[in-house]
Design a protein around this motif. Sequence first.
Motif, short mmCIF file in Angstrom:
data_model
loop_
_atom_site.label_atom_id
_atom_site.label_comp_id
_atom_site.label_asym_id
_atom_site.label_seq_id
_atom_site.Cartn_x
_atom_site.Cartn_y
_atom_site.Cartn_z
N LEU A 116 0.80 -1.23 0.00
CA LEU A 116 0.00 0.00 0.00
C LEU A 116 0.83 1.27 0.00
O LEU A 116 0.41 2.29 -0.56
CB LEU A 116 -0.94 0.03 1.21
N LEU A 117 2.01 1.24 0.62
CA LEU A 117 2.78 2.48 0.79
C LEU A 117 4.02 2.55 -0.08
O LEU A 117 4.16 3.46 -0.89
CB LEU A 117 3.14 2.66 2.28
N VAL A 118 4.95 1.62 0.10
CA VAL A 118 6.22 1.68 -0.64
C VAL A 118 6.57 0.30 -1.20
O VAL A 118 6.92 -0.61 -0.43
CB VAL A 118 7.38 2.18 0.26
N ASN A 119 6.48 0.16 -2.50
CA ASN A 119 6.79 -1.12 -3.14
C ASN A 119 7.98 -0.94 -4.08
O ASN A 119 8.41 0.18 -4.35
CB ASN A 119 5.58 -1.65 -3.91
N THR A 120 8.50 -2.06 -4.56
CA THR A 120 9.62 -2.02 -5.50
C THR A 120 9.19 -2.59 -6.84
O THR A 120 8.20 -3.32 -6.94
CB THR A 120 10.82 -2.84 -4.97
N GLN A 121 9.93 -2.29 -7.88
CA GLN A 121 9.57 -2.75 -9.22
C GLN A 121 9.70 -4.26 -9.37
O GLN A 121 9.01 -4.85 -10.20
CB GLN A 121 10.45 -2.04 -10.26
N ASP A 122 10.56 -4.88 -8.58
CA ASP A 122 10.79 -6.31 -8.72
C ASP A 122 10.10 -7.11 -7.61
O ASP A 122 10.43 -8.27 -7.38
CB ASP A 122 12.28 -6.63 -8.72
N SER A 123 9.13 -6.51 -6.96
CA SER A 123 8.46 -7.18 -5.84
C SER A 123 7.63 -8.37 -6.32
O SER A 123 7.02 -8.34 -7.40
CB SER A 123 7.56 -6.19 -5.11
N ALA A 124 7.59 -9.42 -5.50
CA ALA A 124 6.73 -10.56 -5.80
C ALA A 124 5.26 -10.18 -5.63
O ALA A 124 4.39 -10.81 -6.24
CB ALA A 124 7.07 -11.72 -4.86
N LEU A 125 5.01 -9.15 -4.82
CA LEU A 125 3.64 -8.68 -4.59
C LEU A 125 3.46 -7.35 -5.31
O LEU A 125 3.61 -6.27 -4.74
CB LEU A 125 3.38 -8.52 -3.08
N ARG A 126 3.13 -7.42 -6.61
CA ARG A 126 2.93 -6.20 -7.39
C ARG A 126 1.69 -5.47 -6.88
O ARG A 126 0.67 -6.08 -6.59
CB ARG A 126 2.77 -6.54 -8.86
N SER A 127 1.80 -4.14 -6.82
CA SER A 127 0.67 -3.36 -6.31
C SER A 127 0.82 -1.90 -6.73
O SER A 127 1.92 -1.44 -7.02
CB SER A 127 0.62 -3.46 -4.78
N PRO A 128 -0.29 -1.16 -6.73
CA PRO A 128 -0.25 0.28 -7.03
C PRO A 128 0.07 1.10 -5.78
O PRO A 128 -0.72 1.94 -5.34
CB PRO A 128 -1.66 0.57 -7.55
N ALA A 129 1.21 0.84 -5.16
CA ALA A 129 1.58 1.52 -3.91
C ALA A 129 1.73 3.02 -4.13
O ALA A 129 1.93 3.48 -5.26
CB ALA A 129 2.88 0.93 -3.38
N LEU A 130 1.65 3.76 -3.05
CA LEU A 130 1.77 5.22 -3.14
C LEU A 130 3.12 5.64 -3.71
O LEU A 130 3.20 6.58 -4.50
CB LEU A 130 1.60 5.85 -1.75
N ILE A 131 4.16 4.93 -3.30
CA ILE A 131 5.53 5.26 -3.72
C ILE A 131 6.16 4.02 -4.31
O ILE A 131 6.00 2.91 -3.79
CB ILE A 131 6.36 5.77 -2.53
N LEU A 132 6.88 4.21 -5.41
CA LEU A 132 7.58 3.11 -6.06
C LEU A 132 9.08 3.33 -5.94
O LEU A 132 9.59 4.40 -6.30
CB LEU A 132 7.19 3.02 -7.53
N GLN A 133 9.78 2.33 -5.42
CA GLN A 133 11.24 2.41 -5.35
C GLN A 133 11.79 1.89 -6.67
O GLN A 133 11.75 0.70 -6.96
CB GLN A 133 11.78 1.59 -4.18
N THR A 134 12.29 2.79 -7.48
CA THR A 134 12.72 2.44 -8.84
C THR A 134 14.10 1.80 -8.87
O THR A 134 14.43 1.07 -9.80
CB THR A 134 12.71 3.69 -9.73
N VAL A 135 14.92 2.10 -7.86
CA VAL A 135 16.26 1.51 -7.77
C VAL A 135 16.32 0.72 -6.46
O VAL A 135 16.26 1.30 -5.38
CB VAL A 135 17.36 2.58 -7.77
N PRO A 136 16.43 -0.61 -6.54
CA PRO A 136 16.44 -1.43 -5.32
C PRO A 136 17.63 -1.09 -4.42
O PRO A 136 18.71 -0.74 -4.89
CB PRO A 136 16.55 -2.86 -5.85
N THR A 137 17.41 -1.20 -3.14
CA THR A 137 18.47 -0.98 -2.16
C THR A 137 19.48 -2.12 -2.24
O THR A 137 19.13 -3.26 -2.53
CB THR A 137 17.88 -0.94 -0.74
N ASP A 138 20.74 -1.80 -1.98
CA ASP A 138 21.76 -2.84 -1.89
C ASP A 138 21.28 -3.89 -0.89
O ASP A 138 20.91 -3.56 0.24
CB ASP A 138 23.08 -2.21 -1.40
N PRO A 139 21.24 -5.17 -1.28
CA PRO A 139 20.68 -6.20 -0.39
C PRO A 139 21.40 -6.30 0.95
O PRO A 139 20.80 -6.71 1.94
CB PRO A 139 20.83 -7.49 -1.22
N ARG A 140 22.67 -5.92 1.00
CA ARG A 140 23.39 -5.94 2.27
C ARG A 140 22.86 -4.86 3.20
O ARG A 140 22.74 -5.08 4.42
CB ARG A 140 24.89 -5.77 2.03
N ILE A 141 22.51 -3.70 2.63
CA ILE A 141 21.93 -2.63 3.43
C ILE A 141 20.52 -3.02 3.87
O ILE A 141 20.09 -2.71 4.99
CB ILE A 141 21.91 -1.32 2.63
#
Length: 307
Positions: A255-280
């Motif tokens: 509902l709020l912040v999703n990523t482009q490669d998420s397994a749960l696709r949704s029309p979230a309010l905010i889309l993270q277009t560049v995934p965070t470094d997985p270590r971070i």
Amino acid sequence: MSGNFLKAAKQGIHDWRVYLLGTAISVGFWVAGFWIVNTPIHRLIEREAVLKGDSLDSEFTQLQVQQIMQDSAILSYILITAPFIFLCIGIFFVIKVLHQRKILTLISADAAFNQQRFLSGFFIWLLLACVQTSFEYGFTPHHFAWNFDPGQWLSFLPVALILTPIQTSAEEFLFRSYFMQALGLFIRQPLFLAIAVSLPFALVHFSNPEMERGTLWIGLTYFALAMFLALITLKDDRLELALGVHAANNLFIVLLVNTQDSALRSPALILQTVPTDPRITLLALLLMMGAFYLIVFGRQGRGRVES
């Protein structure tokens, strides 16, 4: 950590063969749910293909399903999460019929649901997720994009509010409750028990698209989350905190912040277009878990928040 939650397994029939059969039945209901939910879509595509004179094969049908899921986030979400309704039904059937004990013993030994514990887990984790994302946005604002479509988001909202808690609760009932209570009959050491139920949870998520960011680190992230949910359940001696945390985590994503490669696709309010470094991502999760533990279990040196 009194262990009453684990002892709930002994309230009914708890032979290991019954648990083996119960696991097979529960997973069978889950698989059947995927078939029941997805079959109508496949049949509709096949019918349209025949009417258009297109060639009909399984590869064509699968490509069409993938295209539909790309075009409709709501339908995609329903196809992924609705089968968990059947998983819940399967687990409840197994507890009531095979084990002959109360369904609510999946949550606590006294067969009661503590709403305050659930809400505490939900809102504390939701707040921590908001704080963590705000920090990340502060450092990398160019990695986020405003994605709000009022019509689409409001249409998706009731679907998410209904199906997401069902999906997350089904996973908690299966892994942190049914499996953990069953294995608790044989594994006495809490840490080893948590590891035993967390490994399969992490493994079933290895097919998620976000694994492409880095299988090792994303896999460790899922394992860490599973360990955390198992350990707070053992610490609190009941399941409500894990139910609340898991529901808050997934609702925040869809509902709020999703990523482009998420397994749960949704029309979230905010889309993270560049995934965070997985270590971070893993480090941030560990910090969130530590903060949650201190807030819930560290207040005034007591073992739990006043309830």
